[in-house]
Design a protein around this motif. Structure first.
Motif, mmCIF file in Angstrom:
data_model
loop_
_atom_site.group_PDB
_atom_site.id
_atom_site.type_symbol
_atom_site.label_atom_id
_atom_site.label_comp_id
_atom_site.label_asym_id
_atom_site.label_seq_id
_atom_site.Cartn_x
_atom_site.Cartn_y
_atom_site.Cartn_z
ATOM 1 N N GLY A 134 0.813 -1.206 0.000
ATOM 2 C CA GLY A 134 0.000 0.000 0.000
ATOM 3 C C GLY A 134 0.847 1.257 0.000
ATOM 4 N N VAL A 135 0.166 2.360 0.101
ATOM 5 C CA VAL A 135 0.829 3.661 0.214
ATOM 6 C C VAL A 135 0.745 4.090 1.678
ATOM 7 N N PHE A 136 1.898 4.419 2.240
ATOM 8 C CA PHE A 136 1.968 4.715 3.674
ATOM 9 C C PHE A 136 2.454 6.149 3.899
ATOM 10 N N TRP A 137 2.024 6.686 5.002
ATOM 11 C CA TRP A 137 2.585 7.940 5.492
ATOM 12 C C TRP A 137 3.729 7.564 6.416
ATOM 13 N N ILE A 138 4.954 7.913 6.004
ATOM 14 C CA ILE A 138 6.152 7.565 6.756
ATOM 15 C C ILE A 138 6.656 8.799 7.498
ATOM 16 N N PRO A 139 6.869 8.701 8.799
ATOM 17 C CA PRO A 139 7.346 9.871 9.550
ATOM 18 C C PRO A 139 8.743 10.283 9.122
ATOM 19 N N LYS A 140 8.989 11.598 9.134
ATOM 20 C CA LYS A 140 10.291 12.134 8.791
ATOM 21 C C LYS A 140 11.287 11.989 9.938
ATOM 22 N N GLY A 141 10.781 11.686 11.099
ATOM 23 C CA GLY A 141 11.638 11.528 12.259
ATOM 24 C C GLY A 141 10.922 10.729 13.323
ATOM 25 N N GLU A 142 11.558 10.587 14.453
ATOM 26 C CA GLU A 142 10.996 9.814 15.560
ATOM 27 C C GLU A 142 10.524 10.720 16.695
ATOM 28 N N ILE A 143 11.241 11.826 16.911
ATOM 29 C CA ILE A 143 10.963 12.700 18.051
ATOM 30 C C ILE A 143 10.641 14.106 17.555
ATOM 31 N N LEU A 144 9.545 14.668 18.069
ATOM 32 C CA LEU A 144 9.191 16.066 17.806
ATOM 33 C C LEU A 144 9.537 16.889 19.041
ATOM 34 N N SER A 145 10.442 17.849 18.868
ATOM 35 C CA SER A 145 10.727 18.814 19.932
ATOM 36 C C SER A 145 9.701 19.936 19.849
ATOM 37 N N VAL A 146 9.182 20.337 20.995
ATOM 38 C CA VAL A 146 8.169 21.395 21.024
ATOM 39 C C VAL A 146 8.624 22.486 21.987
ATOM 40 N N ILE A 147 8.722 23.694 21.484
ATOM 41 C CA ILE A 147 8.993 24.866 22.330
ATOM 42 C C ILE A 147 7.679 25.621 22.398
ATOM 43 N N ALA A 148 6.967 25.427 23.514
ATOM 44 C CA ALA A 148 5.558 25.805 23.599
ATOM 45 C C ALA A 148 5.383 27.259 24.039
ATOM 46 N N PRO A 149 4.263 27.871 23.643
ATOM 47 C CA PRO A 149 3.943 29.227 24.092
ATOM 48 C C PRO A 149 3.086 29.182 25.348
ATOM 49 N N GLY A 150 2.756 30.355 25.882
ATOM 50 C CA GLY A 150 1.931 30.415 27.082
ATOM 51 C C GLY A 150 0.744 31.332 26.945
ATOM 52 N N ASN A 151 0.383 31.704 25.695
ATOM 53 C CA ASN A 151 -0.709 32.668 25.529
ATOM 54 C C ASN A 151 -2.092 32.037 25.611
ATOM 55 N N ASN A 152 -2.208 30.740 25.323
ATOM 56 C CA ASN A 152 -3.481 30.046 25.533
ATOM 57 C C ASN A 152 -3.248 28.542 25.449
ATOM 58 N N SER A 153 -4.105 27.789 26.123
ATOM 59 C CA SER A 153 -3.893 26.349 26.240
ATOM 60 C C SER A 153 -4.225 25.579 24.969
ATOM 61 N N SER A 154 -5.059 26.147 24.103
ATOM 62 C CA SER A 154 -5.501 25.420 22.911
ATOM 63 C C SER A 154 -4.373 25.129 21.932
ATOM 64 N N VAL A 155 -3.265 25.857 22.040
ATOM 65 C CA VAL A 155 -2.156 25.628 21.105
ATOM 66 C C VAL A 155 -1.570 24.226 21.263
ATOM 67 N N LYS A 157 -2.982 21.529 21.049
ATOM 68 C CA LYS A 157 -3.565 20.583 20.088
ATOM 69 C C LYS A 157 -2.539 20.171 19.036
ATOM 70 N N SER A 158 -1.612 21.069 18.732
ATOM 71 C CA SER A 158 -0.661 20.804 17.652
ATOM 72 C C SER A 158 0.208 19.594 17.958
ATOM 73 N N TRP A 159 0.846 19.578 19.118
ATOM 74 C CA TRP A 159 1.711 18.423 19.405
ATOM 75 C C TRP A 159 0.888 17.189 19.761
ATOM 76 N N LEU A 160 -0.340 17.379 20.235
ATOM 77 C CA LEU A 160 -1.215 16.224 20.453
ATOM 78 C C LEU A 160 -1.514 15.518 19.127
ATOM 79 N N GLU A 161 -1.628 16.300 18.051
ATOM 80 C CA GLU A 161 -1.808 15.717 16.724
ATOM 81 C C GLU A 161 -0.609 14.834 16.373
ATOM 82 N N ALA A 162 0.601 15.337 16.652
ATOM 83 C CA ALA A 162 1.811 14.555 16.349
ATOM 84 C C ALA A 162 1.887 13.297 17.197
#
Length: 466
Positions: A134-155, A157-162
């Motif tokens: 089949g056709v697969f989505w292959i990750p470009k890496g294993e670990i996502l580093s996140v430098i998070a902001p503090g202006n609101n909690s909803s942001v 969601k982005s790393w939760l997607e990862a």
């Protein structure tokens, strides 16, 4: 007050004093931080650890939704979490409560969200599943580093997607508001996400630098100055200022004026005006002073009585910080030269007499839309307004995260949605932060994290191998 922070093998703790005398500056001074030299150990532990099954991660995320929203975690109730995040960040209580509900809903509906973002005909690759053609989505890496902001909690969601797609996460929380990622990670672990998938590492700029250098991919939230510092680094995903805008081209009938004025005011000031989807600019057709006055009336309804005000909808700052913001806005108003403002620029600061102050939302008209005006974004409700023709307005609306277009002309909508620098278009009398199920924030993060790759296996029995 005690909050546990952790990364593989080394528990940490921080202590905070409440109520605060200043906001972010006090937090930075008192927080125990991971020494940058230990970040290599964190990455090494994550890389050696086994990969959790993606279906197991997503099932745990659904369970975490209720834990995050309702349960006591390490002695911290949901009410404690909201209060503590409010006291350290100044984000309105109502905004934090709404963000908590949004994050919980996102966790619970994560399987539906993943169906939205997976390209049709492509399967998510999982190292723990049987290999098939089949056709697969292959990750470009294993670990996502996140430098998070503090202006609101909803942001977050982005790393939760990862995470839902199988990436391991190492996250440096904002010193301004570390409570949300702390509670999220603990909820995920309690729900069954493996400890081998997550690491939370509080720290200063040196820690952020190590995360960028050692991560496979880095998601960095920050100002333009911070982004410029890292723009030459490979495998970076930037989330900078939103520069969101409203284009009030026309309204549908006279009865709509007040409704539109309220929508513009909400776009500017809702949730404290602290989000990247809050409008920092208003483009309007010439000669609509009555419309501007109506917006000003709605902006005047936003109030606060200080920290712990459950009804307050203004952000709270250290008094000296609020005064600095007011002084800078006064300079911008003087440069703008139009004379029209939604209120008295000398009355922006709402001083509570205890070292803290709120900032009232503010709209000011400019006769010359300079690059400086277009390039500012404050952590409270503040916006310029500029009269523009159709084509000028569309040009000035570029480089926008969220653009509300109040118009009857479909051709203008088509031009806006075709512009790659405009990330989301809201059509009609809806605020800039409006969204719907599955809608991307700034594109889908997964677009930057995966490559499509085919595996041809014809001739193998059942096109599969063990």
């Amino acid at each position: 007050m005690h909050i546990s922070f952790f990364y593989p093998g080394v528990p940490l703790a921080i202590h905070k004093r409440f109520p605060l005398k200043s906001l972010a500056d006090e937090a930075i001074g008192e927080m125990d931080k991971v020494p940058a030299i230990l970040i290599s150990k964190v990455f090494s532990e994550l890389r050696k650890s086994p990969q959790q099954n993606v279906s197991g991660i997503q099932a745990a995320m659904k369970r975490a939704a209720s834990i995050f929203l309702h349960e006591v975690i390490d002695g911290e109730s949901p009410e404690d979490y909201v209060r503590n995040a409010h006291l350290i960040s100044g984000i309105p209580l109502s905004t934090l409560k709404q963000g908590m509900r949004e994050l919980s809903n996102f966790l619970y509906s994560i399987d539906s969200y993943i169906r939205w973002i997976l390209p049709q005909g492509i399967r998510l690759y999982d190292v723990n599943e049987e290999l098939m053609e089949g056709v697969f989505w292959i990750p470009k890496g294993e670990i996502l580093s996140v430098i998070a902001p503090g202006n609101n909690s909803s942001v977050h969601k982005s790393w939760l997607e990862a995470l839902a797609l199988g990436y391991k996460i190492i996250l440096r929380p904002s010193m301004k508001e570390p409570f949300s990622p702390n509670r999220l990670l603990k909820s995920l672990l309690a729900a069954g996400v493996s400890y081998d998938m997550l690491a939370l590492v509080p720290g200063d700029h040196s820690v952020a630098k190590e995360l960028v250098e050692q991560g496979d991919v880095t998601l960095l939230f920050g100002s333009n100055q911070v982004i410029r510092e890292y723009e030459k680094q490979a495998n970076m995903i930037f989330r900078g200022p939103g520069y969101s805008k409203v284009y009030w081209h026309s309204f549908f009938d006279e009865m709509d004026m007040d409704r539109i004025a309220e929508t513009v005011a909400r776009s500017i000031a809702e949730d404290g005006g602290m989000k990247c989807t809050n409008a920092s600019g208003l483009l309007i057709t010439p000669g609509q002073k009555e419309a501007l006055d109506a917006i000003a009336c709605h902006l005047g309804t936003y109030q606060s009585s200080g920290l712990n005000d459950s009804e307050g909808n203004l952000p709270v700052f250290a008094q000296e910080t609020a005064i600095q913001f007011q002084n800078y806005v006064k300079q911008l108003v003087q440069q703008a030269g139009s004379g029209w403002c939604s209120g008295n620029v000398d009355n922006l600061v709402l001083d509570f007499g205890n070292g803290t102050a709120a900032l009232r939302p503010f709209l000011f008209k400019t006769n010359q839309l300079t690059d400086e005006l277009r390039g500012f974004e404050f952590p409270f409700g503040c916006s310029w307004v500029y009269e523009a023709s159709e084509q000028e307005a569309l040009r000035l609306a570029r480089n926008t995260l969220a653009l509300t277009m109040i118009t009857e002309k479909e051709s203008l909508i088509r031009q806006a949605i075709s512009d790659p620098s405009i990330k989301k278009v809201v059509y009609g009398i809806w605020p800039t932060f409006s969204s719907s199920e599955g809608f991307p924030h700034d594109g889908y993060l997964s677009e930057k994290l995966f490559n499509a790759r085919g595996l041809f296996m014809r001739g193998k029995k059942d096109a599969s191998i063990n």
